[in-house]
Write a protein that holds these residues in place. Structure first.
Motif, PDB file in Angstrom:
ATOM      1  N   ASP A 146       0.844  -1.195   0.000  1.00  0.00           N
ATOM      2  CA  ASP A 146       0.000   0.000   0.000  1.00  0.00           C
ATOM      3  C   ASP A 146       0.883   1.249   0.000  1.00  0.00           C
ATOM      4  O   ASP A 146       1.848   1.339   0.757  1.00  0.00           O
ATOM      5  N   GLY A 147       0.537   2.188  -0.887  1.00  0.00           N
ATOM      6  CA  GLY A 147       1.297   3.427  -1.013  1.00  0.00           C
ATOM      7  C   GLY A 147       2.312   3.395  -2.136  1.00  0.00           C
ATOM      8  O   GLY A 147       3.055   4.355  -2.324  1.00  0.00           O
TER       9      GLY A 147
ATOM     10  N   GLU B  43      -5.245  -7.297  -2.875  1.00  0.00           N
ATOM     11  CA  GLU B  43      -5.524  -5.944  -3.352  1.00  0.00           C
ATOM     12  C   GLU B  43      -4.561  -4.961  -2.687  1.00  0.00           C
ATOM     13  O   GLU B  43      -4.420  -4.952  -1.466  1.00  0.00           O
ATOM     14  N   VAL B  44      -3.905  -4.164  -3.528  1.00  0.00           N
ATOM     15  CA  VAL B  44      -2.934  -3.189  -3.035  1.00  0.00           C
ATOM     16  C   VAL B  44      -3.374  -1.814  -3.530  1.00  0.00           C
ATOM     17  O   VAL B  44      -3.760  -1.650  -4.691  1.00  0.00           O
ATOM     18  N   SER B  45      -3.305  -0.817  -2.666  1.00  0.00           N
ATOM     19  CA  SER B  45      -3.733   0.536  -3.005  1.00  0.00           C
ATOM     20  C   SER B  45      -2.511   1.436  -3.182  1.00  0.00           C
ATOM     21  O   SER B  45      -1.626   1.465  -2.333  1.00  0.00           O
TER      22      SER B  45
ATOM     23  N   ALA C  14       8.066   2.242   2.880  1.00  0.00           N
ATOM     24  CA  ALA C  14       8.038   2.104   4.348  1.00  0.00           C
ATOM     25  C   ALA C  14       7.323   0.820   4.758  1.00  0.00           C
ATOM     26  O   ALA C  14       7.704   0.177   5.740  1.00  0.00           O
ATOM     27  N   VAL C  15       6.314   0.426   3.998  1.00  0.00           N
ATOM     28  CA  VAL C  15       5.596  -0.815   4.271  1.00  0.00           C
ATOM     29  C   VAL C  15       6.475  -2.010   3.883  1.00  0.00           C
ATOM     30  O   VAL C  15       6.565  -2.992   4.630  1.00  0.00           O
ATOM     31  N   LEU C  16       7.131  -1.934   2.727  1.00  0.00           N
ATOM     32  CA  LEU C  16       8.021  -3.015   2.296  1.00  0.00           C
ATOM     33  C   LEU C  16       9.114  -3.269   3.336  1.00  0.00           C
ATOM     34  O   LEU C  16       9.451  -4.418   3.627  1.00  0.00           O
TER      35      LEU C  16
END
Length: 181
Positions: A9-10, A40-42, A75-77
């Protein structure tokens, strides 16, 4: 050989999807991989994309390319211990990694860019630990491809195809897609 575009996400839309588009046009098996437990990725601007696979369900071969797009998704990765270990293992046998925009900061913080030439989005250079920072649109060093940002996304995608298949294939794609340097 396949290309695995890591999605969180992001993510920056053009940086991820330009690679998917160009690689698939070149006939390379390419997967969008969600690092979460949902497919699903936003994106950074709310574009929802259905990933082809989940990180927990993939196998990475030595000849595969792991792609890290930029954006807020980096940052999520970085929170994925599984992805961090995968990157370390892949680089241990000189597996190809490609990262764009803020994306190079993730392998940079892991020490995977040590001694290599690399580029990134302006202002992120401090996270390319022990790398030789350069400011070219795309930099290729030791099976590591880095690029600067959204405006260099197509150049980045063509560089990946050029490294994986050939520069001739990349040039034919550029011509067919009306790309001008």
């Amino acid at each position: 050989m396949k290309i695995l575009v890591m999605m969180a996400d992001g993510f920056e839309e053009i940086e991820a999807l330009a690679v998917v588009d160009v690689a698939r046009r070149a006939g390379i098996e390419t997967f969008m991989v969600s690092v979460s437990d949902k497919d699903e990725v936003s994106s950074a601007r709310g574009v929802r994309v259905k990933a082809d696979k989940l990180l927990k369900d993939i196998a990475v071969d030595k000849e595969d390319v792991i792609v890290i797009p930029g954006g807020q998704g980096v940052a999520v990765l970085e929170k994925s211990a599984e992805l961090a270990e995968l990157l370390k293992k892949h680089r241990s046998y000189n597996g190809r990694v490609a990262a764009i925009c803020a994306g190079p900061t993730f392998p940079g913080k892991l020490g995977l860019l040590k001694g290599l030439k690399a580029t990134c989005y302006p202002g992120c250079e401090k996270d390319l630990l022990d790398a030789q920072v350069v400011f070219d649109d795309v930099v290729i060093d030791s099976n590591f491809i880095t690029s600067r940002g959204p405006g260099t996304a197509l150049t980045f995608a063509y560089a990946i195809v050029g490294e994986v298949l050939s520069q001739d294939v990349a040039e034919k794609l550029k011509k067919g897609m009306l790309f001008k340097n």
